[in-house]
Design an enzyme around this catalytic site. Sequence first.
Site, PDB file in Angstrom:
ATOM      1  N   GLU A  11       0.853  -1.185   0.000  1.00 18.14           N
ATOM      2  CA  GLU A  11       0.000   0.000   0.000  1.00 18.14           C
ATOM      3  C   GLU A  11       0.892   1.238   0.000  1.00 18.14           C
ATOM      4  OE1 GLU A  11      -2.681  -0.413   3.308  1.00 18.14           O
ATOM      5  OE2 GLU A  11      -3.710  -2.107   2.352  1.00 18.14           O
ATOM      6  N   ASP A  51       7.011 -16.811  -0.472  1.00 17.45           N
ATOM      7  CA  ASP A  51       8.071 -17.811  -0.234  1.00 17.45           C
ATOM      8  C   ASP A  51       8.404 -18.568  -1.521  1.00 17.45           C
ATOM      9  OD1 ASP A  51       8.646 -17.319   2.377  1.00 17.45           O
ATOM     10  OD2 ASP A  51       7.490 -19.007   3.207  1.00 17.45           O
ATOM     11  N   GLY A  98      32.857   1.165 -20.180  1.00 13.90           N
ATOM     12  CA  GLY A  98      33.268   2.560 -20.056  1.00 13.90           C
ATOM     13  C   GLY A  98      32.130   3.500 -20.422  1.00 13.90           C
ATOM     14  N   GLY A  99      32.459   4.590 -21.085  1.00 16.71           N
ATOM     15  CA  GLY A  99      31.457   5.596 -21.448  1.00 16.71           C
ATOM     16  C   GLY A  99      30.326   5.021 -22.277  1.00 16.71           C
ATOM     17  N   GLY A 138       4.575  -1.419   3.128  1.00 19.69           N
ATOM     18  CA  GLY A 138       5.170  -2.395   2.228  1.00 19.69           C
ATOM     19  C   GLY A 138       5.645  -3.614   2.973  1.00 19.69           C
ATOM     20  N   SER A 139       6.839  -3.488   3.563  1.00 16.94           N
ATOM     21  CA  SER A 139       7.426  -4.625   4.261  1.00 16.94           C
ATOM     22  C   SER A 139       6.577  -5.092   5.449  1.00 16.94           C
ATOM     23  CB  SER A 139       8.828  -4.273   4.745  1.00 16.94           C
ATOM     24  OG  SER A 139       9.657  -4.008   3.631  1.00 16.94           O
ATOM     25  N   ILE A 193       1.565  -2.202  -8.008  1.00 19.03           N
ATOM     26  CA  ILE A 193       0.987  -3.473  -8.444  1.00 19.03           C
ATOM     27  C   ILE A 193       1.323  -3.737  -9.913  1.00 19.03           C
ATOM     28  CG2 ILE A 193      -1.120  -4.870  -8.528  1.00 19.03           C
ATOM     29  CD1 ILE A 193      -0.194  -3.770  -5.691  1.00 19.03           C
ATOM     30  N   GLU A 238       8.863  -8.064  -4.282  1.00 19.75           N
ATOM     31  CA  GLU A 238       8.597  -9.368  -3.668  1.00 19.75           C
ATOM     32  C   GLU A 238       9.388  -9.554  -2.364  1.00 19.75           C
ATOM     33  OE1 GLU A 238       7.538 -12.664  -5.929  1.00 19.75           O
ATOM     34  OE2 GLU A 238       7.397 -11.557  -7.813  1.00 19.75           O
ATOM     35  N   GLY A 239       9.431  -8.491  -1.596  1.00 22.39           N
ATOM     36  CA  GLY A 239      10.162  -8.479  -0.323  1.00 22.39           C
ATOM     37  C   GLY A 239      11.539  -7.895  -0.558  1.00 22.39           C
TER      38      GLY A 239
END
Lengths: 379, 253
Positions: A127, A240, A339-340, A131-132, A157, A363-364
């Site tokens: 939201e 998980d 490099g550049g 989050g976490s 989302i 996802e965490g």
Amino acid sequence: MIDFSLTDEQKQLQQLARDFARKEIIPVAAEYDQKEELPWPVVEKAFEVGLLNVAIPEHAGGLGLGMVDECLIGEELAYGCMGIYTVLMASELGITPILVGGTEEQQKRFLTPMTEKPSLAAFALSEPNNGSDAAGMHTTAVLDGDEWVINGTKMWISNGGVADLTVVFATTDRQGGHRATVALVVPKDTPGLSYNKIKHKLGQRASLTSELVFENVRVPRANQLGGLGDGFKIAMKTLDKTRIPVAAGSVGIARRALDESVKYAKEREAFGKPIAQFQAIQFKLAQMAMGIETGRLMYLKAAWLVDQNLPHGMESAIAKAYCSDMAFDAANEAIQVHGGYGYVGEYPVEKLLRDVKLNQIYEGTNEIQRVVISRNLLK
Amino acid sequence: MKILTLVRQVPDAEARVKISGGQVDLEGATLVMDGMDEYGVEEALRLREGGAAVEEIVALATGPKRVEDALRTALAMGVDRAIHVETDQALDPIALSRVVAQVAQAEGVSLILVGGQEADWDSQALGAATAERLGWPQLTWTNELALEGDTLTGRHDVDDGNESFRVPLPAVVTTQQGLNEPRYPTLPNIMKAKKKELRKDTLDAYGAAPTVRVVGSDIQTRARLNKMIDGKDPQAAAAELLDLLRNEAKVIA
């Protein structure tokens, strides 16, 4: 005891995904990144060849692929473009709560239609202010007769608003913590559901990320997954599993970073010889290869545990954090090798870095992964 | 009618090839179905899908165990069953044609599709040698095919253009790029292919000992000219590029 060989089918689906990345994703990746547009033609082609929503079980008309299979595909597709892979990956993420917490009847009702036409799913947990700490969600669900009425806002989302179905997590009592949470399936075009596209992302711009707004959104009680209070548990069990494809996708990005670096290091000359002949460059390449090989072992182990129905929370957390950190370093070093030229869009490496940054967050976050790991150590 | 489609396994076009001990070293290389043969597999499927009375499509491969992977790809594309003549001996095209011809007869096929050339053995002889053994007509380098009953029609390349042909079956056809766009073996078909028959056979039954032996291999290296054109004046640069392509590289008229 240990066998690293893939089955014949796995070798073939890996080859299919590799060909698909080479022919359908790589040629259009930069264009969709620039346009910040979800590549529907690619989604449609992925559906035609069977690479979309591969986890839908056979009893619901899908292929019912395992996690190892899904991860092998994920590494190949992310090699082409992590943003485009996220569209497909986030759809599997949206499906997974229905596999984890849904009845067979619900799986058929919600998932069989997704096997019949190109369609995406979405997972709505985070939201704007949350989050976490997922259990502290503000989105509410109130029972009115045989219907749930949902109010609130979900943030970040993937596929939000364009998905045919969204699994949304809400609380029935803001003081109730995770025991008050519920998981509800909301079909697209349900009145009261709207979305705002989040623009100007650093990377993964081919993936649509939205703010989802629920204003008196009503769904039948039959759309509730699991029991009252199971929402948080379903969300955690889902993550998980689904953070393992994030790990696999990260390995794909790192492999791309290495391949591009090897190619460039052999072409680019400095001080009269190709830069690949300097140890400073060679060590960067070696470091990337070490990360890719070890990362792949870890995501395969976590995926194998899932397929064996063994506990996998800690291993999936290790795989996700390890692989995304590793891939971030690989993309960063790939720019250094270039490099550049690596800093501008002419070569694909700057996009790798922009894309992979998100793998450390979604996802965490990788910090949450470390919380998961250390909790397992100290319990 | 039955169609036999030959499948060979070669290094992926992007694979880097190494030589060790005078032989091409395939260790670590990604091996795939030869693109030329893939057009043949695809065409067999299209002939059936186009309404021709094709009762069965059989894929055939010879070679070591790993060749199974190429056959499984053919099965996943839609071929009905596969035959693997397993051998570690490398067959030259003449020896291989002996196997193809005998399998075609034993299986009672009336159309053989083989790639016009092979990515790692460029003799272009297999189709012709097979046709010769069987006494069948051959149509090489086809770019269009259609089946009506037992008559095959189509077009094929000749030196300065192409010809249309009509031929009663049985026949041997060689395939090439441009004939069609091969499909992906889709994931559902990969899963279904698990249940299809992949029959193993041994080489001894065919009396097809190769007489040609490869004693050494070299990788062709091309020196590049690395010619740079100064792009400050785009019009002059374009004119110079055209001149070089026309008069030096001679790739445009």
